[in-house]
Design a protein around this motif. Structure first.
Motif, PDB file in Angstrom:
ATOM      1  N   GLU A  30      31.180  32.587  26.499  1.00 29.18           N
ATOM      2  CA  GLU A  30      32.457  32.119  27.054  1.00 29.18           C
ATOM      3  C   GLU A  30      32.349  30.681  27.544  1.00 29.18           C
ATOM      4  N   ALA A  31      31.193  30.325  28.106  1.00 32.92           N
ATOM      5  CA  ALA A  31      30.984  28.942  28.531  1.00 32.92           C
ATOM      6  C   ALA A  31      31.025  27.990  27.337  1.00 32.92           C
ATOM      7  N   LEU A  32      30.431  28.402  26.219  1.00 31.22           N
ATOM      8  CA  LEU A  32      30.449  27.557  25.034  1.00 31.22           C
ATOM      9  C   LEU A  32      31.846  27.485  24.421  1.00 31.22           C
ATOM     10  N   GLY A  33      32.605  28.563  24.556  1.00 33.01           N
ATOM     11  CA  GLY A  33      33.955  28.558  24.020  1.00 33.01           C
ATOM     12  C   GLY A  33      34.848  27.503  24.650  1.00 33.01           C
ATOM     13  N   GLU A  34      34.582  27.182  25.916  1.00 31.20           N
ATOM     14  CA  GLU A  34      35.408  26.165  26.578  1.00 31.20           C
ATOM     15  C   GLU A  34      34.675  24.834  26.728  1.00 31.20           C
ATOM     16  N   LEU A  35      33.573  24.689  26.023  1.00 32.02           N
ATOM     17  CA  LEU A  35      32.763  23.472  26.113  1.00 32.02           C
ATOM     18  C   LEU A  35      33.534  22.240  25.656  1.00 32.02           C
ATOM     19  N   ASP A  36      33.467  21.180  26.437  1.00 29.61           N
ATOM     20  CA  ASP A  36      33.965  19.877  26.006  1.00 29.61           C
ATOM     21  C   ASP A  36      33.260  18.795  26.820  1.00 29.61           C
ATOM     22  N   LEU A  37      32.214  18.252  26.234  1.00 35.16           N
ATOM     23  CA  LEU A  37      31.414  17.226  26.899  1.00 35.16           C
ATOM     24  C   LEU A  37      31.687  15.826  26.358  1.00 35.16           C
ATOM     25  N   ARG A  38      32.725  15.679  25.570  1.00 29.44           N
ATOM     26  CA  ARG A  38      32.966  14.389  24.922  1.00 29.44           C
ATOM     27  C   ARG A  38      33.167  13.257  25.914  1.00 29.44           C
ATOM     28  N   ALA A  39      33.835  13.535  27.022  1.00 30.73           N
ATOM     29  CA  ALA A  39      34.082  12.478  28.010  1.00 30.73           C
ATOM     30  C   ALA A  39      32.813  12.065  28.744  1.00 30.73           C
ATOM     31  N   VAL A  40      31.805  12.922  28.696  1.00 34.53           N
ATOM     32  CA  VAL A  40      30.547  12.661  29.407  1.00 34.53           C
ATOM     33  C   VAL A  40      29.656  11.692  28.635  1.00 34.53           C
ATOM     34  N   LEU A  41      29.764  11.710  27.313  1.00 25.72           N
ATOM     35  CA  LEU A  41      28.784  11.025  26.473  1.00 25.72           C
ATOM     36  C   LEU A  41      28.684   9.531  26.750  1.00 25.72           C
ATOM     37  N   SER A  42      29.806   8.880  26.937  1.00 32.79           N
ATOM     38  CA  SER A  42      29.772   7.430  27.166  1.00 32.79           C
ATOM     39  C   SER A  42      29.169   7.063  28.518  1.00 32.79           C
ATOM     40  N   LYS A  43      29.013   8.046  29.402  1.00 30.30           N
ATOM     41  CA  LYS A  43      28.433   7.799  30.726  1.00 30.30           C
ATOM     42  C   LYS A  43      26.922   7.935  30.739  1.00 30.30           C
ATOM     43  N   ILE A  44      26.348   8.413  29.639  1.00 34.27           N
ATOM     44  CA  ILE A  44      24.902   8.637  29.593  1.00 34.27           C
ATOM     45  C   ILE A  44      24.179   7.304  29.430  1.00 34.27           C
ATOM     46  N   ALA A  76      19.488  38.412  35.448  1.00 38.35           N
ATOM     47  CA  ALA A  76      20.812  38.504  34.837  1.00 38.35           C
ATOM     48  C   ALA A  76      21.874  38.091  35.838  1.00 38.35           C
ATOM     49  N   SER A  77      23.041  37.761  35.293  1.00 41.95           N
ATOM     50  CA  SER A  77      24.154  37.404  36.169  1.00 41.95           C
ATOM     51  C   SER A  77      25.462  37.723  35.469  1.00 41.95           C
ATOM     52  N   ARG A  78      26.510  37.837  36.238  1.00 42.47           N
ATOM     53  CA  ARG A  78      27.850  37.935  35.657  1.00 42.47           C
ATOM     54  C   ARG A  78      28.350  36.510  35.491  1.00 42.47           C
ATOM     55  N   GLY A  79      28.039  35.941  34.408  1.00 47.10           N
ATOM     56  CA  GLY A  79      28.329  34.541  34.148  1.00 47.10           C
ATOM     57  C   GLY A  79      27.169  33.968  33.371  1.00 47.10           C
ATOM     58  N   PRO A  80      27.115  32.665  33.125  1.00 49.45           N
ATOM     59  CA  PRO A  80      27.995  31.640  33.650  1.00 49.45           C
ATOM     60  C   PRO A  80      29.371  31.671  33.005  1.00 49.45           C
ATOM     61  N   ARG A  81      30.248  30.888  33.552  1.00 50.71           N
ATOM     62  CA  ARG A  81      31.560  30.720  32.941  1.00 50.71           C
ATOM     63  C   ARG A  81      31.765  29.313  32.407  1.00 50.71           C
ATOM     64  N   ARG A  82      30.884  28.396  32.795  1.00 50.24           N
ATOM     65  CA  ARG A  82      30.973  27.018  32.321  1.00 50.24           C
ATOM     66  C   ARG A  82      29.566  26.484  32.095  1.00 50.24           C
ATOM     67  N   ILE A  83      29.452  25.452  31.271  1.00 46.40           N
ATOM     68  CA  ILE A  83      28.140  24.836  31.072  1.00 46.40           C
ATOM     69  C   ILE A  83      27.658  24.216  32.375  1.00 46.40           C
ATOM     70  N   ASP A  84      28.587  23.839  33.246  1.00 47.03           N
ATOM     71  CA  ASP A  84      28.229  23.299  34.560  1.00 47.03           C
ATOM     72  C   ASP A  84      27.308  24.250  35.310  1.00 47.03           C
ATOM     73  N   ASP A  85      27.581  25.558  35.214  1.00 43.87           N
ATOM     74  CA  ASP A  85      26.784  26.537  35.940  1.00 43.87           C
ATOM     75  C   ASP A  85      25.333  26.511  35.486  1.00 43.87           C
ATOM     76  N   LEU A  86      25.124  26.422  34.182  1.00 38.12           N
ATOM     77  CA  LEU A  86      23.761  26.385  33.653  1.00 38.12           C
ATOM     78  C   LEU A  86      23.044  25.098  34.059  1.00 38.12           C
TER      79      LEU A  86
END
Length: 250
Positions: free
Chosen positions: A178-192, A55-65
Motif C-alpha cells: 500500500e505504501a508503494l501504491g501511493e509512492l511519489d518521490l518525484r518532487a524529492v529528487l531535485s533536492k538530493i 511485524a507491524s500493521r503498516g507502514p502506510r507510506r514510504i516515510d514510515d520505512l
C-alpha cells in the motif's frame, strides 16, 4: 519500531547502510558484503515484518520505512552514512537523501522508481497476501526478479528467494504494498545533494531502465549505469554492481 540489523566491518570505518527490496532480507547483499566490509562499517537491516524485524500493521507510506531507518541510526549513535538500496530500499534512500540530506554522504539507487503509474497492482497484491499469505505470490513475484537464463542456470537461487519472500509477515508485506501504491518521490529528487549513482537492470520488468533514467535525470549530477540483469541486479550481476559501488563509494 526496533529493526533487526547486522553490523560488519571495522568499527571505526565510515558507515554504509544497505537497504533491501520488498520481500527480501539482509541476505540480499551477501554477494557484495565481503568486499564492502573491508572498507566500511556495513549496516544491513530488515524492513518491518521482514527477516528478524518485528511485524507491524503498516507502514502506510514510504516515510514510515525511512523514519524507521533514522530511528535505528539514532539508536546506534550514527550521524552520517552512505546508503545503497535496491527497489523499495532505494525508495527509502531517495526519501532520506531528500528529507534528511545532512545524514547522507553518498547514495546508490538500484532497480527502483520514484512513482508508479497506478496503485491498482499494489492494492491487488496486498489483498492477495491478506487472503492467502506471502507464500501464495512468491513464485510469480520471484519470476520477475531474475532473467530466464538465471532461473535456468541457478534454480537454487530462485528457490532461496521464494522461501525468503514466503517468510515475510503477511500484514507487514501488505502494508508495504500500500505504501508503494501511493509512492511519489518525484518532487524529492531535485533536492538530493549527495553524489548519486543509479543502476538499472537492462531486463528489469518491474522497474524498467526508463524509470532509472528519469531518476538520474532529475538528481543533479547523478550517473546512470545499466547492467545485464533483471530486478535483483546485485544478485544476478554481482561483479558489475560491485564495480559500480567500488568506483562510487570512494
Amino acid at each position: 519500531m526496533t529493526l533487526h540489523h547486522e553490523l560488519s566491518g571495522p568499527a571505526d570505518a565510515p558507515v554504509l547502510v544497505l537497504g533491501n527490496s520488498l520481500g527480501t532480507t539482509t541476505a540480499l547483499w551477501e554477494p557484495q558484503l565481503p568486499e564492502l566490509a573491508e572498507r566500511f562499517r556495513v549496516l544491513r537491516y530488515d524492513h518491518r515484518g521482514h527477516g528478524g524485524s518485528p511485524a507491524s500493521r503498516g507502514p502506510r507510506r514510504i516515510d514510515d520505512l525511512a523514519e524507521d531507518v533514522l530511528e535505528l541510526l539514532d539508536a546506534l549513535g550514527v550521524r552520517r552514512v552512505s546508503y545503497c538500496g535496491v527497489s523499495m530500499g532505494a525508495m527509502v534512500g531517495m526519501w532520506l537523501a531528500g528529507h534528511a540530506p545532512e545524514r547522507i554522504d553518498r547514495l546508490v539507487l538500484c532497480c527502483t522508481t520514484a512513482t508508479y503509474d497506478t496503485a491498482r497492482p499494489w492494492e491487488e497484491r496486498a489483498a492477495a497476501v491478506r487472503a492467502n499469505g506471502t507464500g501464495s505470490i512468491a513464485p510469480a513475484v520471484v519470476s520477475r526478479w531474475f532473467t530466464p537464463a538465471l532461473r535456468e542456470r541457478s534454480p537454487q537461487t530462485v528457490a532461496r528467494f521464494e522461501h525468503m519472500l514466503s517468510t515475510v509477515d503477511d500484514e507487514s508485506y501488505a502494508g508495504c504494498c500500500e505504501a508503494l501504491g501511493e509512492l511519489d518521490l518525484r518532487a524529492v529528487l531535485s533536492k538530493i545533494v549527495a553524489p548519486t549513482a543509479v543502476i538499472a537492470g537492462a531486463r528489469d520488468e518491474a522497474t524498467p531502465p526508463e524509470s532509472l533514467r528519469a531518476i538520474a535525470d532529475a538528481i543533479p549530477g547523478a550517473s546512470l549505469s545499466v547492467v545485464d540483469a533483471a530486478h535483483l541486479a546485485n544478485v544476478e550481476a554481482p561483479d558489475a554492481v560491485a564495480e559500480i559501488l567500488r568506483e562510487h563509494l570512494k
